[in-house]
Write an enzyme that holds these catalytic residues in place. Structure first.
Site, PDB file in Angstrom:
ATOM      1  N   SER A 137     -47.330   9.159 -49.122  1.00  0.00           N
ATOM      2  CA  SER A 137     -47.126  10.204 -47.923  1.00  0.00           C
ATOM      3  C   SER A 137     -48.412  11.151 -47.984  1.00  0.00           C
ATOM      4  O   SER A 137     -48.684  11.815 -48.970  1.00  0.00           O
ATOM      5  CB  SER A 137     -45.853  10.734 -47.970  1.00  0.00           C
ATOM      6  N   LEU A 166     -49.079   9.070 -42.495  1.00  0.00           N
ATOM      7  CA  LEU A 166     -49.796  10.133 -42.379  1.00  0.00           C
ATOM      8  C   LEU A 166     -48.719  11.317 -41.724  1.00  0.00           C
ATOM      9  O   LEU A 166     -48.137  10.890 -40.771  1.00  0.00           O
ATOM     10  CB  LEU A 166     -50.909   9.659 -41.174  1.00  0.00           C
ATOM     11  N   ASN A 194     -42.004  15.501 -38.963  1.00  0.00           N
ATOM     12  CA  ASN A 194     -41.092  16.434 -39.276  1.00  0.00           C
ATOM     13  C   ASN A 194     -40.924  17.685 -38.444  1.00  0.00           C
ATOM     14  O   ASN A 194     -40.824  18.784 -38.247  1.00  0.00           O
ATOM     15  CB  ASN A 194     -41.726  17.448 -40.550  1.00  0.00           C
ATOM     16  N   GLU A 217     -41.586   8.832 -37.587  1.00  0.00           N
ATOM     17  CA  GLU A 217     -40.731   9.476 -38.298  1.00  0.00           C
ATOM     18  C   GLU A 217     -40.514  10.923 -37.811  1.00  0.00           C
ATOM     19  O   GLU A 217     -41.267  11.469 -37.710  1.00  0.00           O
ATOM     20  CB  GLU A 217     -41.031   9.299 -39.926  1.00  0.00           C
ATOM     21  N   ASP A 242     -35.252  11.039 -40.369  1.00  0.00           N
ATOM     22  CA  ASP A 242     -35.323  11.596 -41.529  1.00  0.00           C
ATOM     23  C   ASP A 242     -34.174  12.790 -41.537  1.00  0.00           C
ATOM     24  O   ASP A 242     -33.199  12.444 -41.858  1.00  0.00           O
ATOM     25  CB  ASP A 242     -36.646  11.990 -42.214  1.00  0.00           C
ATOM     26  N   GLY A 294     -39.085  10.568 -49.979  1.00  0.00           N
ATOM     27  CA  GLY A 294     -39.275  11.263 -51.193  1.00  0.00           C
ATOM     28  C   GLY A 294     -39.324  12.934 -51.012  1.00  0.00           C
ATOM     29  O   GLY A 294     -39.405  12.962 -49.766  1.00  0.00           O
TER      30      GLY A 294
HETATM   31  O1  OSB Z   1     -40.691  14.459 -44.641  1.00  0.00           O
HETATM   32  O2  OSB Z   1     -40.714  12.962 -45.874  1.00  0.00           O
HETATM   33  C1  OSB Z   1     -40.874  14.059 -45.734  1.00  0.00           C
HETATM   34  C2  OSB Z   1     -42.210  15.891 -48.924  1.00  0.00           C
HETATM   35  C3  OSB Z   1     -41.553  17.069 -48.726  1.00  0.00           C
HETATM   36  C4  OSB Z   1     -40.663  17.396 -47.702  1.00  0.00           C
HETATM   37  C5  OSB Z   1     -40.456  16.328 -46.756  1.00  0.00           C
HETATM   38  C6  OSB Z   1     -41.157  15.111 -46.749  1.00  0.00           C
HETATM   39  C7  OSB Z   1     -41.854  15.033 -47.807  1.00  0.00           C
HETATM   40  C8  OSB Z   1     -42.855  13.757 -47.859  1.00  0.00           C
HETATM   41  C9  OSB Z   1     -43.595  13.527 -49.192  1.00  0.00           C
HETATM   42  O3  OSB Z   1     -42.845  13.152 -46.759  1.00  0.00           O
HETATM   43  C10 OSB Z   1     -42.735  12.415 -49.946  1.00  0.00           C
HETATM   44  C11 OSB Z   1     -43.073  12.221 -51.422  1.00  0.00           C
HETATM   45  O4  OSB Z   1     -44.218  11.499 -51.711  1.00  0.00           O
HETATM   46  O5  OSB Z   1     -42.249  12.446 -52.004  1.00  0.00           O
HETATM   47 MG    MG Z   2     -39.875  12.860 -43.584  1.00  0.00          MG
END
Ligand code: OSB
Ligand code: MG
Length: 374
Positions: A137, A166, A194, A217, A242, A294
């Site tokens: 990510s 990305l 997000n 996502e 997510d 993650g």
């Molecule tokens: O939205 O997936 C997400 C990290 C912190 C909070 C939310 C997210 C993320 C990541 C990184 O996208 C995932 C990772 O590499 O652990």
């Molecule tokens: Mg996410």
């Protein structure tokens, strides 16, 4: 088994580079490590997915400490102390919300239970693989330049990652995606917003269709099921959820309602690795692929996530990257990428432990919470 106390270790881990998303930037990962200590002196380990502040979800580390101490640990009963994982899930689910705190308590107990049985978490969950395909990510560059993005992606492509994700937000979407797609025409690529967009952005997000992305996502706020469905109708690119997915019911609703066709499974977000497995099973029965999300985990959380990601319907590479993508020094033996994959730990329980000196080095405080059965 009987758990005498939970030892909460608050740890501060500097990230190798700032991680910027549509909701904010982190330069260090404040992370709560939970150690369940049994009467026989066996320790079970788990990592709470919560961040230091409520940007991704309403949970945050200080709140997790409070709810564990005041509510979750006191909710454990004699029956729960036998350690049966289903009993533990049932006991904690008496409380509403706080899935990340629940997952950490339950997983630390599961780790003790599995160590006593000499069984790995992967085997317990039903894993069918010994290694898992890894994606990475990529945050929004803090300099907001394409040059910084292309450099970072280049490092990951050279390292062998099998999929690039990305982070996007309004003003940082079509241009970076076009640039990365032009440079790496065959790389599996996806984006994560997000929740940063609005229903009125449907036409704009449909312009991502030309870049052959695996998925978009969580483009909209987590409660906007109809908006996601409208977006799914407007875009050829599959929609993935997510933040919206908190349970088997919400995952099934997403698929049935057409709000998403792909589910990101994050154990912390759904309250238990058992529920994460149940969501996997439901999606598998519906021929809907899943992948493992993650939360910038240390080796403790990563080990458990790898056990989950080894289940058969995890057919898309997850955000289970190597230790050095996040930390110069991890608190466990580092997870090292090999041919774009990470090994699934084989040892009993989660299969790894913190290295005591490193845990102590990064720890900012420690707190013992005794278990008092009523
Ligand atoms: O939205 O997936 C997400 C990290 C912190 C909070 C939310 C997210 C993320 C990541 C990184 O996208 C995932 C990772 O590499 O652990
Ligand atoms: Mg996410």
């Amino acid at each position: 088994m009987s758990i005498q106390m939970f030892r909460l270790h608050m740890v501060n881990m500097p990230l190798v580079r700032p991680f910027r998303t549509s909701f904010g930037t982190d330069t260090v990962r404040e992370v709560l490590i939970v150690e369940a200590v049994s009467a026989d002196g066996i320790s079970g380990w788990a990592e709470c997915a919560a961040s230091s502040w409520p940007g991704y979800s309403s949970e945050y580390t200080a709140a997790a400490v409070a709810v564990m101490t005041d509510q979750l640990i006191p909710a454990l009963r004699e029956t729960t102390m036998a350690g049966d994982p289903e009993e533990v899930r049932t006991a904690l689910d008496v409380m509403r919300g706080h899935p990340m705190a629940k997952t950490a308590i339950a997983t630390s107990m599961l780790d003790v239970w599995l160590r006593e049985r000499d069984q790995s978490m992967a085997s317990f969950l039903g894993a069918t693989r010994t290694e898992v395909d890894c994606g990475v990510s990529v945050g929004i560059p803090t300099t907001e330049t394409l040059r910084e993005l292309m450099e970072e992606v280049g490092v990951y492509v050279d390292a062998g990652y099998r999929r690039i994700k990305l982070k996007i937000e309004p003003g940082w979407d079509l241009e970076p995606v076009a640039a990365v797609r032009a440079q790496w025409p065959d790389m599996p690529l996806q984006v994560d917003a997000n929740q940063a967009y609005a229903r009125s952005d449907a036409e704009h997000l449909a312009k991502l269709d030309e870049f052959d992305l695996l998925l978009i996502e969580q483009p909209l706020p987590e409660e906007d099921w109809l908006g996601h469905r409208m977006l799914a109708d407007a875009c050829a690119t599959p929609i993935c959820m997510d933040e919206s997915i908190l349970s088997v019911a919400s995952a099934e609703s997403a698929l049935e309602f057409g709000s998403a066709t792909i589910i990101n499974i994050k154990p912390g977000r759904v309250g238990s690795y058992l529920t994460a497995r149940d969501i996997h099973d439901m999606c598998m029965a519906r021929n809907s692929p899943v992948w493992c999300g993650g939360m910038l985990e240390t080796g403790i959380g990563r080990a458990a996530n790898l056990a989950l990601a080894a289940l058969p319907n995890f057919t898309l590479p997850g955000d289970t990257s190597a230790s050095n993508r996040y930390y110069a020094v991890d608190i466990t033996e580092p997870f090292v990428l090999q041919n774009g994959r990470l090994p699934v730990p084989k040892g009993p329980g989660i299969g790894v432990e913190p290295i005591p000196d490193l845990l102590a080095e990064f720890r900012i405080w420690i707190k013992d919470v005794p278990v008092v059965l009523r």
